[in-house]
Design an enzyme around this catalytic site. Structure first.
Site, PDB file in Angstrom:
ATOM      1  CE  LYS A 149      -1.746   3.176   2.378  1.00  0.00           C
ATOM      2  NZ  LYS A 149      -1.963   4.204   1.372  1.00  0.00           N
ATOM      3  N   GLY A 195      -4.945   5.377   3.640  1.00  0.00           N
ATOM      4  CA  GLY A 195      -4.350   4.597   4.724  1.00  0.00           C
ATOM      5  C   GLY A 195      -5.331   4.345   5.851  1.00  0.00           C
ATOM      6  CD  GLU A 202      13.468   1.550   8.904  1.00  0.00           C
ATOM      7  OE1 GLU A 202      13.967   2.618   9.304  1.00  0.00           O
ATOM      8  OE2 GLU A 202      14.087   0.471   8.906  1.00  0.00           O
ATOM      9  CG  LEU A 203       8.384   4.817  13.239  1.00  0.00           C
ATOM     10  CD1 LEU A 203       7.953   4.665  14.683  1.00  0.00           C
ATOM     11  CD2 LEU A 203       7.204   4.627  12.295  1.00  0.00           C
ATOM     12  N   GLY A 204      10.001   8.677  12.085  1.00  0.00           N
ATOM     13  CA  GLY A 204      10.545  10.014  11.839  1.00  0.00           C
ATOM     14  C   GLY A 204      11.932  10.232  12.424  1.00  0.00           C
ATOM     15  CB  CYS A 252      13.198   9.568   7.265  1.00  0.00           C
ATOM     16  SG  CYS A 252      14.232   8.412   6.360  1.00  0.00           S
ATOM     17  CD  GLU A 268      10.132  13.619  10.465  1.00  0.00           C
ATOM     18  OE1 GLU A 268       8.975  13.250  10.706  1.00  0.00           O
ATOM     19  OE2 GLU A 268      10.988  12.879   9.950  1.00  0.00           O
ATOM     20  CB  ILE A 269      10.515  20.945   9.673  1.00  0.00           C
ATOM     21  CG1 ILE A 269      10.679  21.626  11.046  1.00  0.00           C
ATOM     22  CG2 ILE A 269       9.899  21.896   8.653  1.00  0.00           C
ATOM     23  CD1 ILE A 269      11.628  22.811  11.055  1.00  0.00           C
TER      24      ILE A 269
HETATM   25  P1  NAP Z   1       2.332   8.808   7.183  1.00  0.00           P
HETATM   26  O1  NAP Z   1       1.313   9.859   7.152  1.00  0.00           O
HETATM   27  O2  NAP Z   1       2.622   8.130   8.467  1.00  0.00           O
HETATM   28  O3  NAP Z   1       1.893   7.742   6.060  1.00  0.00           O
HETATM   29  C1  NAP Z   1       2.700   6.634   5.746  1.00  0.00           C
HETATM   30  C2  NAP Z   1       1.825   5.554   5.115  1.00  0.00           C
HETATM   31  O4  NAP Z   1       0.899   5.090   6.086  1.00  0.00           O
HETATM   32  C3  NAP Z   1       1.002   6.027   3.929  1.00  0.00           C
HETATM   33  O5  NAP Z   1       0.907   4.996   2.974  1.00  0.00           O
HETATM   34  C4  NAP Z   1      -0.348   6.286   4.567  1.00  0.00           C
HETATM   35  O6  NAP Z   1      -1.440   6.203   3.653  1.00  0.00           O
HETATM   36  C5  NAP Z   1      -0.414   5.136   5.558  1.00  0.00           C
HETATM   37  N1  NAP Z   1      -1.359   5.336   6.661  1.00  0.00           N
HETATM   38  C6  NAP Z   1      -1.855   6.495   7.146  1.00  0.00           C
HETATM   39  N2  NAP Z   1      -2.702   6.229   8.172  1.00  0.00           N
HETATM   40  C7  NAP Z   1      -2.741   4.881   8.325  1.00  0.00           C
HETATM   41  C8  NAP Z   1      -3.427   3.994   9.209  1.00  0.00           C
HETATM   42  N3  NAP Z   1      -4.241   4.450  10.150  1.00  0.00           N
HETATM   43  N4  NAP Z   1      -3.221   2.664   9.076  1.00  0.00           N
HETATM   44  C9  NAP Z   1      -2.369   2.182   8.143  1.00  0.00           C
HETATM   45  N5  NAP Z   1      -1.710   2.980   7.265  1.00  0.00           N
HETATM   46  C10 NAP Z   1      -1.878   4.317   7.365  1.00  0.00           C
HETATM   47  O7  NAP Z   1       3.749   9.335   6.688  1.00  0.00           O
HETATM   48  P2  NAP Z   1       4.054  10.223   5.418  1.00  0.00           P
HETATM   49  O8  NAP Z   1       3.576  11.606   5.697  1.00  0.00           O
HETATM   50  O9  NAP Z   1       3.591   9.519   4.189  1.00  0.00           O
HETATM   51  O10 NAP Z   1       5.655  10.199   5.412  1.00  0.00           O
HETATM   52  C11 NAP Z   1       6.448  11.065   6.119  1.00  0.00           C
HETATM   53  C12 NAP Z   1       6.946  10.433   7.392  1.00  0.00           C
HETATM   54  O11 NAP Z   1       7.636   9.232   7.098  1.00  0.00           O
HETATM   55  C13 NAP Z   1       7.957  11.295   8.121  1.00  0.00           C
HETATM   56  O12 NAP Z   1       7.696  11.264   9.500  1.00  0.00           O
HETATM   57  C14 NAP Z   1       9.286  10.614   7.829  1.00  0.00           C
HETATM   58  O13 NAP Z   1      10.298  10.820   8.783  1.00  0.00           O
HETATM   59  C15 NAP Z   1       8.875   9.188   7.787  1.00  0.00           C
HETATM   60  N6  NAP Z   1       9.865   8.430   7.042  1.00  0.00           N
HETATM   61  C16 NAP Z   1      10.680   7.566   7.722  1.00  0.00           C
HETATM   62  C17 NAP Z   1      11.665   6.855   7.036  1.00  0.00           C
HETATM   63  C18 NAP Z   1      12.571   5.883   7.741  1.00  0.00           C
HETATM   64  O14 NAP Z   1      13.193   5.084   7.067  1.00  0.00           O
HETATM   65  N7  NAP Z   1      12.656   5.892   9.049  1.00  0.00           N
HETATM   66  C19 NAP Z   1      11.806   7.037   5.663  1.00  0.00           C
HETATM   67  C20 NAP Z   1      10.972   7.937   5.007  1.00  0.00           C
HETATM   68  C21 NAP Z   1       9.986   8.615   5.705  1.00  0.00           C
HETATM   69  P3  NAP Z   1      -2.049   7.534   2.962  1.00  0.00           P
HETATM   70  O15 NAP Z   1      -0.979   8.124   2.153  1.00  0.00           O
HETATM   71  O16 NAP Z   1      -3.182   7.003   2.180  1.00  0.00           O
HETATM   72  O17 NAP Z   1      -2.468   8.419   4.103  1.00  0.00           O
END
Ligand code: NAP
Length: 515
Positions: A210, A243, A285-287, A319, A418-419
């Protein structure tokens, strides 16, 4: 006391293109039409069961690119069923590892052949400069499939052991988990999908992917690659959709054995809670809010490059961005001045223009969120030395200038949260102990960097930083062989490296009485 000089960096040039050292890629294609996206379930492309679609938008032109299917919870269940049946009944898990590996090698080759298409999709969908994608991201993505295909051949075998009892033998089998749901974010859509799908498939799991709703276009192309390479039907499924609704089905289904998630810490916390009822395997893998420490003994121009690209590569939507810069006080003013010159000279533009160094912010909500952080910085005691404004290219686009806040302290909102954009607070420190204290004063622990010519100091400080990655005299280095993941609230589990396969396999112990 210095015990050695770490890297002779005296020859490093200090122009803006040096850090990634990339000339514009020889093929710089134009935008193109992208076909409407469907769901891949059971080896067949199909529309959403509701017939609904979602539009994906180009952040450079602010125009619609195409539509993709908006999966319903029923579609998500169909994708899970398809992966489950493929795992239980299909050939994938039973196939000899070498046969699976051959298919993954074919996927890698097809990805390289279709690199232009992947790169255009990523440029249009999330604003990543085409050259960066072709030269850095694409080789990494196909490399992940090659690396884990090799792992499938070498690391999936079991063992034969003896016991205290003479007639007892112990056999171990390394087995896949079953159905893995990969949930990926909108930044680095292809790379973060490949870092889950490659080890997942290599180990013999069946996947449901997804992707983020805002950037689904490379996931569609990757799913087609899987089909064309001969991945059996049902082994790789793709569902695009919100999501909140379909993610919930994936996380709560008893047929799903593992969630491989990359995204925000807040959504990750939610998934951990929801997955607890079915005791899911999880990697998170988070923020991040990664500290980059420049000591006074660093090669100044090289350190400035690492600091600049550490935060501004991919417009800060990374990230592991070096999103807190810690500078020793004796060189503080010099570093701020050099970074300010670079930030003011940076070329913002269309990701499909070879000269572009910084593309547009991927989505309007992210753009708005970044601007509220810039406003918060302007209202704080920190001093804006560059950027702080938006730009348009040909009257359009979600561009934000590379923004620097000098005289920042670690307690400011722009230093703590995290900006996920091109904004850098620059913080002073007094000595090594002070640098370590400030670096670790965060809830996150994803990455970090140390810029120094003193090897002893580099390794000493690396030991003390609580983060999954430490870059010494560089930033943004990645390789399929290097484990990647977070400490603290940046998550757990590792992607890439031989360590990643641990998160996609389990061990079975078989006791044999040979008497
Ligand atoms: P996000 O809002 O957490 O969304 C990530 C994924 O989760 C998307 O596919 C989203 O779908 C889905 N999702 C949202 N709500 C959900 C739920 N309740 N249940 C299951 N899935 C759900 O993150 P983002 O804004 O896309 O990405 C930015 C974040 O990712 C930043 O915090 C960044 O640091 C982090 N990140 C971490 C890494 C790492 O390796 N640690 C790498 C890259 C990014 P939708 O798009 O349909 O909402």
């Amino acid at each position: 006391m210095a015990i050695a000089v770490l890297n002779d960096q005296s020859e490093k040039p200090n122009n803006l293109t040096d850090f990634h050292g990339k000339e514009p890629h020889p093929s710089m294609p134009a935008r193109k039409d992208i076909a409407n996206g469907q769901l891949l379930i059971g080896g067949r492309w199909r529309a959403s069961s509701s017939g609904e679609t979602m539009t994906t938008t180009d952040p450079t032109t602010e125009a619609a690119i195409t539509t993709v299917a908006k999966a319903t919870p029923e579609d998500a269940q169909a994708a899970i069923d398809s992966a489950y049946d493929a795992f239980e009944e299909g050939p994938w898990g039973k196939m000899h590892h070498e046969e699976r590996a051959k298919i993954l090698f074919r996927m890698a080759d097809l990805m390289d052949e279709r690199a232009d298409d992947f790169a255009i999709r990523e440029a249009m969908d999330m604003g990543m400069p085409y050259t960066d994608f072709r030269t850095i991201i694409m080789p990494h993505c196909s490399g992940l499939f090659r690396f884990f295909a090799g792992q499938a051949m070498s690391a999936m075998n079991g063992t034969y052991r003896t016991s205290y009892e003479h007639d007892i033998r112990i056999l171990t089998r390394r087995e896949p988990l079953g159905v893995v749901a990969a949930i990926t974010p909108w930044n680095f859509p292809l790379a973060l999908a490949c870092s889950k799908i490659a080890p997942g498939l290599a180990a013999g799991n069946c996947m449901v992917h997804k992707p983020a709703s805002d950037t689904p276009l490379t996931a569609l192309a990757l799913a087609q690659v899987a089909l064309d390479a001969g991945v059996p039907e049902g082994v790789h499924n793709l569902i695009t959709g919100p999501g909140g609704s379909i993610g919930d089905v994936l996380v709560k289904s008893p047929k799903v054995d593992k969630i491989a998630f990359t995204g925000s810490t807040s959504v990750g916390e939610n998934l951990i809670r929801n997955g607890a009822e079915t005791v899911k395997h999880m990697t998170m893998e988070l923020g991040g809010k990664s500290p980059n420490i420049i000591f006074a003994d660093a090669h100044i121009d090289a350190a400035v490059q690492a600091a600049f690209w550490g935060i501004f590569w991919n417009k800060g939507e990374v990230c592991v961005a070096g999103s807190r810069l810690l500078v020793e006080e004796s060189i503080y003013d010099e570093i701020v001045e050099k970074l300010t010159i670079m930030a003011k000279a940076a070329i913002l533009g269309d990701p499909l223009d070879g000269k572009t160094q910084i593309g547009p912010i991927a989505t309007k909500p992210e753009y708005d969120k970044i601007l509220t952080y810039i406003e918060s910085g302007k209202q704080s005691a920190a001093r804006l030395t560059a950027g702080g404004s938006t730009r348009k290219i040909n009257g359009k686009g979600l561009f934000i200038e590379p923004t620097l806040f000098a005289d920042a302290t670690n307690d400011l909102k722009i230093s703590r949260e995290e900006i996920f954009g091109p904004v850098l607070p620059i913080i002073r420190f007094k000595d090594e102990a002070d640098a370590i204290r400030i670096a670790n004063d965060t809830t996150y622990g994803l990455a970090s960097g140390i810029q120094t010519s003193n090897l002893g100091r580099a390794l000493r400080v690396a030991d003390k930083i609580r983060a999954g990655t430490v870059w010494l005299n560089t930033w943004h280095k990645y390789h399929p062989n290097a484990p990647f993941g977070g400490y603290k609230m940046s998550g757990y589990g590792r992607e890439q490296g031989t360590e990643a396969l641990e998160n996609y396999t389990q061990y079975k112990t078989i006791w044999a009485n040979i008497a």
